[in-house]
Write a protein that holds these residues in place. Structure first.
Motif, short mmCIF file in Angstrom:
data_model
loop_
_atom_site.label_atom_id
_atom_site.label_comp_id
_atom_site.label_asym_id
_atom_site.label_seq_id
_atom_site.Cartn_x
_atom_site.Cartn_y
_atom_site.Cartn_z
N ALA A 287 -21.98 -36.70 -19.33
CA ALA A 287 -22.88 -37.67 -19.97
C ALA A 287 -24.33 -37.26 -19.76
N VAL B 296 -21.47 -42.56 -20.23
CA VAL B 296 -20.41 -42.51 -19.21
C VAL B 296 -19.27 -43.44 -19.60
N LEU C 286 -17.46 -41.93 -22.69
CA LEU C 286 -16.67 -40.74 -22.37
C LEU C 286 -15.33 -41.14 -21.75
N GLU C 287 -15.35 -42.18 -20.94
CA GLU C 287 -14.10 -42.67 -20.36
C GLU C 287 -13.19 -43.23 -21.45
N LYS D 258 -12.58 -37.08 -12.12
CA LYS D 258 -12.81 -37.39 -13.54
C LYS D 258 -14.06 -38.25 -13.71
N GLU D 259 -14.27 -39.17 -12.80
CA GLU D 259 -15.45 -40.02 -12.85
C GLU D 259 -16.73 -39.19 -12.70
N ARG E 118 -17.25 -37.07 -15.87
CA ARG E 118 -17.82 -37.85 -16.97
C ARG E 118 -19.31 -38.08 -16.74
N THR E 119 -19.69 -38.34 -15.50
CA THR E 119 -21.10 -38.54 -15.17
C THR E 119 -21.91 -37.28 -15.47
N ALA F 72 -11.49 -40.43 -23.53
CA ALA F 72 -10.77 -39.39 -22.78
C ALA F 72 -9.53 -38.90 -23.53
#
Length: 178
Positions: free
Chosen positions: A146, A116, A119-120, A138-139, A142-143, A123
């Motif tokens: 991941a 996670v 991935l951030e 977006k959060e 990503r979760t 981006a």
């Protein structure tokens, strides 16, 4: 202001990480003590605690190093978003001993948590396909990504990497519609 890196401190951290990895090939994680790690690294406990708070923090440092290595690979080779899954599976295929150690010691979930974060950080490389999403969307995305990448990687490892990295990348592109 630039931060100077102490090469001796970095070497000590590497030795401690290497020592834990060596010990993990010999015995279960829960049986390894900090004293054994220090002995294997030929360093004193004070040095250990100067860099780490626990065995767990060493594992996180090792995982972070692996992700940083992968990040540098994709950045240096100008890997496009649609080529990312192939690079991902080729990279982890080279580190399957480490992944299998994590699986055997019920520590594989640590990868998901770090996915996670990375991935951030990646981006801007992954692409702007979802640039119109809110920050919370977006959060969550990503979760989800991941967890999906983590689960696919774990399944692939458990199956003994029967499928090629190319086949895994092909499936991943279909599943995530990248």
């Amino acid at each position: 202001m630039s931060t100077r890196v102490n090469p001796i401190a970095e070497r000590s951290k590497k030795w401690l990480c290497d020592a834990l990895l060596e010990l993990l090939q010999e015995k279960p994680y829960n049986s390894i003590t900090i004293t054994e790690i220090c002995d294997k690294a030929e360093l004193v406990r004070k040095t250990f605690y100067r860099h780490f708070t626990s065995k767990h923090s060493i594992l996180i440092a090792i995982i972070d190093l692996k992700f940083e290595e992968f990040y540098e690979l994709i950045k240096n080779e100008n890997i496009e978003p649609d080529e990312m899954p192939l690079a991902y599976f080729k990279y982890w295929e080279q580190h399957k001993i480490f992944l299998n150690i994590l699986i055997q010691n019920q520590l594989f979930a640590l990868l998901n948590d770090q996915f996670v974060v990375y991935l951030e950080a990646m981006a801007h490389i992954v692409g702007n396909k979802h640039a119109n999403l809110s920050e919370i969307e977006k959060e969550y995305m990503r979760t989800m990504l991941a967890a999906g990448l983590w689960s696919i990687l774990k399944k692939w490892m458990i199956r003994g990497c029967i499928e090629s990295p190319e086949e895994m990348a092909r499936m991943t592109l279909i599943f995530f519609d990248v």
